[in-house]
Design a protein around this motif. Structure first.
Motif, mmCIF file in Angstrom:
data_model
loop_
_atom_site.group_PDB
_atom_site.id
_atom_site.type_symbol
_atom_site.label_atom_id
_atom_site.label_comp_id
_atom_site.label_asym_id
_atom_site.label_seq_id
_atom_site.Cartn_x
_atom_site.Cartn_y
_atom_site.Cartn_z
ATOM 1 N N VAL A 205 0.709 -1.104 0.110
ATOM 2 C CA VAL A 205 0.131 -0.128 -0.113
ATOM 3 C C VAL A 205 0.899 1.109 0.029
ATOM 4 O O VAL A 205 0.406 2.240 -0.677
ATOM 5 C CB VAL A 205 -0.721 -0.058 1.359
ATOM 6 C CG1 VAL A 205 -1.624 1.407 1.408
ATOM 7 C CG2 VAL A 205 -1.969 -0.989 1.128
ATOM 8 N N LEU A 206 2.009 1.324 0.759
ATOM 9 C CA LEU A 206 2.663 2.412 0.795
ATOM 10 C C LEU A 206 3.286 2.635 -0.509
ATOM 11 O O LEU A 206 3.786 3.849 -0.991
ATOM 12 C CB LEU A 206 3.928 2.365 2.126
ATOM 13 C CG LEU A 206 4.776 3.495 2.217
ATOM 14 C CD1 LEU A 206 3.922 4.633 2.407
ATOM 15 C CD2 LEU A 206 5.735 3.098 3.339
ATOM 16 N N LYS B 231 1.172 4.243 -2.966
ATOM 17 C CA LYS B 231 1.071 5.529 -2.831
ATOM 18 C C LYS B 231 2.392 6.377 -3.322
ATOM 19 O O LYS B 231 2.324 7.331 -4.016
ATOM 20 C CB LYS B 231 1.011 5.812 -1.272
ATOM 21 C CG LYS B 231 0.935 7.353 -1.059
ATOM 22 C CD LYS B 231 0.864 7.675 0.435
ATOM 23 C CE LYS B 231 0.675 9.082 0.728
ATOM 24 N NZ LYS B 231 -0.598 9.645 0.531
ATOM 25 N N THR C 134 3.309 5.060 -7.512
ATOM 26 C CA THR C 134 2.207 5.151 -8.596
ATOM 27 C C THR C 134 1.539 6.731 -8.627
ATOM 28 O O THR C 134 1.779 7.240 -9.522
ATOM 29 C CB THR C 134 1.111 4.301 -8.403
ATOM 30 O OG1 THR C 134 1.313 2.952 -8.090
ATOM 31 C CG2 THR C 134 -0.030 4.580 -9.299
ATOM 32 N N MET C 135 1.535 7.252 -7.245
ATOM 33 C CA MET C 135 1.005 8.576 -7.062
ATOM 34 C C MET C 135 2.066 9.576 -6.978
ATOM 35 O O MET C 135 1.811 10.766 -7.148
ATOM 36 C CB MET C 135 0.096 8.773 -5.872
ATOM 37 C CG MET C 135 -1.055 7.788 -5.761
ATOM 38 S SD MET C 135 -2.030 7.864 -4.340
ATOM 39 C CE MET C 135 -2.580 9.853 -4.586
ATOM 40 N N SER D 28 3.842 10.391 -4.451
ATOM 41 C CA SER D 28 3.615 11.280 -3.388
ATOM 42 C C SER D 28 3.697 10.466 -1.979
ATOM 43 O O SER D 28 3.656 9.404 -1.802
ATOM 44 C CB SER D 28 2.357 11.777 -3.324
ATOM 45 O OG SER D 28 1.706 12.422 -2.152
ATOM 46 N N CYS D 29 4.182 11.384 -1.141
ATOM 47 C CA CYS D 29 4.620 11.008 0.259
ATOM 48 C C CYS D 29 3.694 11.655 1.237
ATOM 49 O O CYS D 29 4.216 11.579 2.442
ATOM 50 C CB CYS D 29 6.252 10.677 0.423
ATOM 51 S SG CYS D 29 6.926 12.294 0.723
ATOM 52 N N ASP E 5 -5.254 10.904 4.205
ATOM 53 C CA ASP E 5 -5.691 9.932 2.853
ATOM 54 C C ASP E 5 -6.185 8.868 3.180
ATOM 55 O O ASP E 5 -5.400 8.127 3.928
ATOM 56 C CB ASP E 5 -4.961 10.393 1.710
ATOM 57 C CG ASP E 5 -3.560 10.010 1.815
ATOM 58 O OD1 ASP E 5 -3.381 8.683 1.507
ATOM 59 O OD2 ASP E 5 -2.540 10.609 2.393
ATOM 60 N N LEU F 70 -5.056 5.788 1.561
ATOM 61 C CA LEU F 70 -3.906 5.123 1.383
ATOM 62 C C LEU F 70 -2.843 5.117 2.628
ATOM 63 O O LEU F 70 -2.709 4.207 3.247
ATOM 64 C CB LEU F 70 -3.104 5.352 0.095
ATOM 65 C CG LEU F 70 -3.630 4.927 -1.107
ATOM 66 C CD1 LEU F 70 -2.613 5.416 -2.339
ATOM 67 C CD2 LEU F 70 -3.616 3.479 -1.111
ATOM 68 N N THR F 71 -2.512 6.266 3.274
ATOM 69 C CA THR F 71 -2.058 6.554 4.404
ATOM 70 C C THR F 71 -2.745 5.937 5.454
ATOM 71 O O THR F 71 -1.959 5.277 6.294
ATOM 72 C CB THR F 71 -1.579 7.967 4.673
ATOM 73 O OG1 THR F 71 -1.050 8.679 3.628
ATOM 74 C CG2 THR F 71 -0.929 8.084 6.035
ATOM 75 N N TYR G 206 -2.263 2.079 5.249
ATOM 76 C CA TYR G 206 -1.209 1.640 5.539
ATOM 77 C C TYR G 206 -0.887 1.381 7.120
ATOM 78 O O TYR G 206 -0.320 0.552 7.510
ATOM 79 C CB TYR G 206 0.003 2.875 4.863
ATOM 80 C CG TYR G 206 1.388 2.572 5.713
ATOM 81 C CD1 TYR G 206 2.210 1.361 5.275
ATOM 82 C CD2 TYR G 206 1.922 3.663 6.502
ATOM 83 C CE1 TYR G 206 3.408 1.287 5.858
ATOM 84 C CE2 TYR G 206 3.226 3.621 6.979
ATOM 85 C CZ TYR G 206 3.958 2.292 6.734
ATOM 86 O OH TYR G 206 5.031 2.271 7.137
#
Length: 215
Positions: free
Chosen positions: A18-19, A22, A25-26, A28-29, A147, A149-150, A153
């Protein structure tokens, strides 16, 4: 290996997937604590010093390689990839994580099963893993809005440890002379740190809304 141990390992693996989804793919962190990721990289580096000396099973070796490679690649990506680095909230991610490293190392020197380099490093990794999530939880508390995904995670990381506690209970009931007090206490402390997050995560999931943490 029992079902609880396997489920715990797969949940841990899924949290990393999942991390990575993010970050890669995105690109972004946002909402991810670099401090926590650095602590996890240190956890795996000190825990798996036996990677090239002791072979337990192919399953065990593959997981060790995955956790080591993924943790260091995540740290590298956040620090070095231009697009990802721009999304990193350095001003909010200010937890002084080196204090955790120092305290856990001192504790490992004082409380361990056997005084040897490998055993002290192993014990240190257990203590550090128990508190490695703290910078991440503090960051989420500061940013308030989390968000999906975070949130997923962090939830999966906590679920992994919860499943491991069930694994320990099962082994305690089925194996003679099974006793790992340092591992047990560290795992319970780690799971307890997630309690508040779990409450708001489940509440937001039931209400089908974005996760908001209270002030």
């Amino acid at each position: 290996m029992n079902a609880f141990r396997f489920a715990g390992d797969m949940t841990h693996l899924l949290s990393i997937v999942v991390l990575l989804l993010k970050i890669y793919t995105m690109k972004s962190c946002a909402g991810i604590s670099l401090k926590t990721q650095e602590l996890y990289a240190l956890v795996f580096a000190t825990r798996y010093v036996d990677l090239f000396t002791d072979f337990i099973s192919l399953y065990n070796t593959v997981l060790k390689v995955i956790f080591l490679a993924s943790s260091f690649s995540i740290v590298w990506y956040i620090r070095s990839h231009k697009a990802v680095r721009r999304s990193y909230d350095k001003e909010q991610d200010t937890f002084r994580h080196y204090f955790l490293v120092i305290l856990c190392f001192i504790l490992a020197l004082l409380i361990h099963d056997k005084f040897s380099v490998r055993e002290v490093l192993w014990t240190f990794s257990l203590y550090l893993e128990a508190v490695a999530i703290l910078p991440q939880l503090v960051l989420l508390q500061r940013t308030k809005n989390v968000d999906n995904l975070t949130g997923n995670y962090v939830f999966l990381l906590g679920a992994y440890r919860g499943l491991y506690i069930l694994n320990w209970i099962y082994r305690l009931m089925t194996e003679k002379n099974y006793q790992q007090w340092i591992t047990w206490v560290s795992g319970v402390v780690q799971t307890a740190l997630y309690a508040d997050f779990f409450y708001y995560y489940i509440k937001s999931w039931k209400n089908s809304e974005r996760l908001h943490l209270p002030a």
